[in-house]
Motif scaffolding. Sequence first.
Motif, PDB file in Angstrom:
ATOM      1  N   HIS A 136       0.831  -1.210   0.000  1.00 60.23           N
ATOM      2  CA  HIS A 136       0.000   0.000   0.000  1.00 60.23           C
ATOM      3  C   HIS A 136       0.863   1.257   0.000  1.00 60.23           C
ATOM      4  CE1 HIS A 136      -3.107   2.897   1.105  1.00 60.23           C
ATOM      5  NE2 HIS A 136      -2.336   3.291   2.105  1.00 60.23           N
ATOM      6  N   TYR A 137       1.919   1.242   0.801  1.00 60.47           N
ATOM      7  CA  TYR A 137       2.796   2.412   0.895  1.00 60.47           C
ATOM      8  C   TYR A 137       3.929   2.388  -0.139  1.00 60.47           C
ATOM      9  CZ  TYR A 137       0.648   3.743   5.349  1.00 60.47           C
ATOM     10  OH  TYR A 137      -0.233   4.145   6.322  1.00 60.47           O
ATOM     11  N   GLU A 138       3.946   1.350  -0.967  1.00 56.48           N
ATOM     12  CA  GLU A 138       4.992   1.191  -1.992  1.00 56.48           C
ATOM     13  C   GLU A 138       6.387   1.194  -1.357  1.00 56.48           C
ATOM     14  OE1 GLU A 138       4.277   4.201  -4.950  1.00 56.48           O
ATOM     15  OE2 GLU A 138       2.526   3.146  -5.748  1.00 56.48           O
ATOM     16  N   LEU A 139       6.516   0.430  -0.266  1.00 58.26           N
ATOM     17  CA  LEU A 139       7.780   0.343   0.452  1.00 58.26           C
ATOM     18  C   LEU A 139       8.654  -0.756  -0.128  1.00 58.26           C
ATOM     19  CD1 LEU A 139       6.584   0.445   4.179  1.00 58.26           C
ATOM     20  CD2 LEU A 139       7.410   2.359   2.798  1.00 58.26           C
ATOM     21  N   PRO A 140       9.900  -0.493  -0.453  1.00 56.01           N
ATOM     22  CA  PRO A 140      10.799  -1.581  -0.812  1.00 56.01           C
ATOM     23  C   PRO A 140      11.086  -2.449   0.411  1.00 56.01           C
ATOM     24  CG  PRO A 140      12.000   0.480  -0.660  1.00 56.01           C
ATOM     25  CD  PRO A 140      10.540   0.819  -0.516  1.00 56.01           C
ATOM     26  N   ARG A 174       8.811  -3.842  -4.758  1.00 56.48           N
ATOM     27  CA  ARG A 174      10.256  -3.913  -5.010  1.00 56.48           C
ATOM     28  C   ARG A 174      10.924  -4.534  -3.786  1.00 56.48           C
ATOM     29  NH1 ARG A 174      11.244  -0.212  -9.483  1.00 56.48           N
ATOM     30  NH2 ARG A 174       9.228   0.757  -9.964  1.00 56.48           N
ATOM     31  N   MET A 175      11.700  -5.590  -4.050  1.00 55.55           N
ATOM     32  CA  MET A 175      12.297  -6.354  -2.958  1.00 55.55           C
ATOM     33  C   MET A 175      13.722  -6.747  -3.324  1.00 55.55           C
ATOM     34  SD  MET A 175       9.157  -8.886  -1.821  1.00 55.55           S
ATOM     35  CE  MET A 175       9.217  -9.865  -3.314  1.00 55.55           C
ATOM     36  N   TRP A 176      14.503  -7.043  -2.284  1.00 52.51           N
ATOM     37  CA  TRP A 176      15.805  -7.655  -2.555  1.00 52.51           C
ATOM     38  C   TRP A 176      16.210  -8.575  -1.412  1.00 52.51           C
ATOM     39  CZ3 TRP A 176      15.694  -2.759  -0.492  1.00 52.51           C
ATOM     40  CH2 TRP A 176      16.676  -2.384   0.429  1.00 52.51           C
ATOM     41  N   HIS A 197      10.852  -6.840 -10.377  1.00 51.62           N
ATOM     42  CA  HIS A 197      11.294  -5.893  -9.361  1.00 51.62           C
ATOM     43  C   HIS A 197      12.022  -6.573  -8.201  1.00 51.62           C
ATOM     44  CE1 HIS A 197       9.152  -2.843 -11.491  1.00 51.62           C
ATOM     45  NE2 HIS A 197       7.971  -3.416 -11.291  1.00 51.62           N
ATOM     46  N   PHE A 198      12.779  -7.623  -8.492  1.00 51.30           N
ATOM     47  CA  PHE A 198      13.467  -8.391  -7.459  1.00 51.30           C
ATOM     48  C   PHE A 198      14.971  -8.251  -7.657  1.00 51.30           C
ATOM     49  CE2 PHE A 198      12.175 -12.448  -4.922  1.00 51.30           C
ATOM     50  CZ  PHE A 198      12.680 -11.874  -3.767  1.00 51.30           C
ATOM     51  N   TYR A 199      15.697  -7.985  -6.546  1.00 50.76           N
ATOM     52  CA  TYR A 199      17.132  -7.715  -6.607  1.00 50.76           C
ATOM     53  C   TYR A 199      17.858  -8.513  -5.529  1.00 50.76           C
ATOM     54  CZ  TYR A 199      15.382  -3.855  -9.412  1.00 50.76           C
ATOM     55  OH  TYR A 199      14.743  -3.112 -10.372  1.00 50.76           O
ATOM     56  N   VAL A 200      19.158  -8.321  -5.445  1.00 55.67           N
ATOM     57  CA  VAL A 200      19.991  -9.027  -4.476  1.00 55.67           C
ATOM     58  C   VAL A 200      21.132  -8.102  -4.092  1.00 55.67           C
ATOM     59  CG1 VAL A 200      21.431 -10.107  -6.263  1.00 55.67           C
ATOM     60  CG2 VAL A 200      21.214 -11.208  -4.032  1.00 55.67           C
ATOM     61  N   ASP A 201      21.627  -8.209  -2.848  1.00 58.67           N
ATOM     62  CA  ASP A 201      22.819  -7.433  -2.499  1.00 58.67           C
ATOM     63  C   ASP A 201      23.967  -8.356  -2.097  1.00 58.67           C
ATOM     64  OD1 ASP A 201      23.201  -7.738   0.388  1.00 58.67           O
ATOM     65  OD2 ASP A 201      21.608  -6.307   0.770  1.00 58.67           O
ATOM     66  N   LEU A 277      16.052   2.069  -8.758  1.00 57.96           N
ATOM     67  CA  LEU A 277      15.567   0.709  -8.964  1.00 57.96           C
ATOM     68  C   LEU A 277      14.568   0.299  -7.887  1.00 57.96           C
ATOM     69  CD1 LEU A 277      18.914  -1.054  -9.941  1.00 57.96           C
ATOM     70  CD2 LEU A 277      17.054  -0.390 -11.479  1.00 57.96           C
ATOM     71  N   LEU A 278      14.787   0.766  -6.665  1.00 59.27           N
ATOM     72  CA  LEU A 278      13.927   0.399  -5.538  1.00 59.27           C
ATOM     73  C   LEU A 278      12.763   1.362  -5.344  1.00 59.27           C
ATOM     74  CD1 LEU A 278      16.739  -0.594  -3.018  1.00 59.27           C
ATOM     75  CD2 LEU A 278      15.316  -2.144  -4.384  1.00 59.27           C
TER      76      LEU A 278
END
Length: 288
Positions: A136-140, A174-176, A197-201, A277-278
């Motif tokens: 809802h808040y578009e939080l990564p 958006r997630m990682w 919208h999926f990433y990695v660190d 990106l996020l």
Amino acid sequence: MSRVRVDVHTHLGRHGTHVRGPLAEDEIRAWGRVSWDVTVEQHAAAAAAADTSIVLAFDAEPVGVVVPNDYVAAAVAGRPQLIGFASVNPTRPDASYRLADAVEKLGLRGLKLGPTYQHFHPHSKQCLDLLEVANHYELPVIWHQGTTFTRAAVAEYARPVQLDLVARRFPKLRMWIAHFGHPWMAETASVIRRHEHFYVDVSAMDTRPWQLAQALAAAAEYRVLDRVLFGSDFPFSTVEQTVAGLRRAAALCRSLGIADISDNHVDDICSRDALSLLGIDRPTVAVK
């Protein structure tokens, strides 16, 4: 050394206040010392090595770690190069309220989750309900989805593949995955490539050169090198150590012939515009 544009993974918090047993004792058992003991000022000084740094709260009471949302919000206030992320354990009865409060009253910009530390399954109704709020808040959302040293963690909640269902349920979120989901780096790469919208660190992987080399090789094989974000995991590592570790791992990939990872690829990771990106707006100095 390459200038780091965004460090997506940093911590603060004091040993004995925010970081206690059993995790603190297990950290000594595993590493011989407590690294997670850093003041707000020490964190800010280290964060100067990057243009922008994300600072993570952590609501992981089952393992003895609670770095509160309001503590992080106060630490980043007046420091436009720092972006605070909330953390809420989905098992709390008022989890949704806590997250909304962290966004609306504290101004935090994302959500940190660690199922293995917070003792919940990513598919649980509690988790999915909390992610509805994040959506809802578009939080990564940053996930610790991988192994850990503390015996208080729940290992069966840690596999990266468990986030495939989450990504399908929330395709715009958006997630990682932190730490490249080690030791399941190839599994991580195979999951994130399926979702836009999926990433990695790469946080804290510089201490494991062979695993980091395998992670970069897996990212190349699955064609997701452009999804790899820079993260240091300060205070467990630093920006400088992470950059050096990436260069060593890239050289190891080349020398072993497992992937053609060049210094230009490392430079790309360091200079990647992770905020865009996020979906995070660039911080500005608040007018008082």
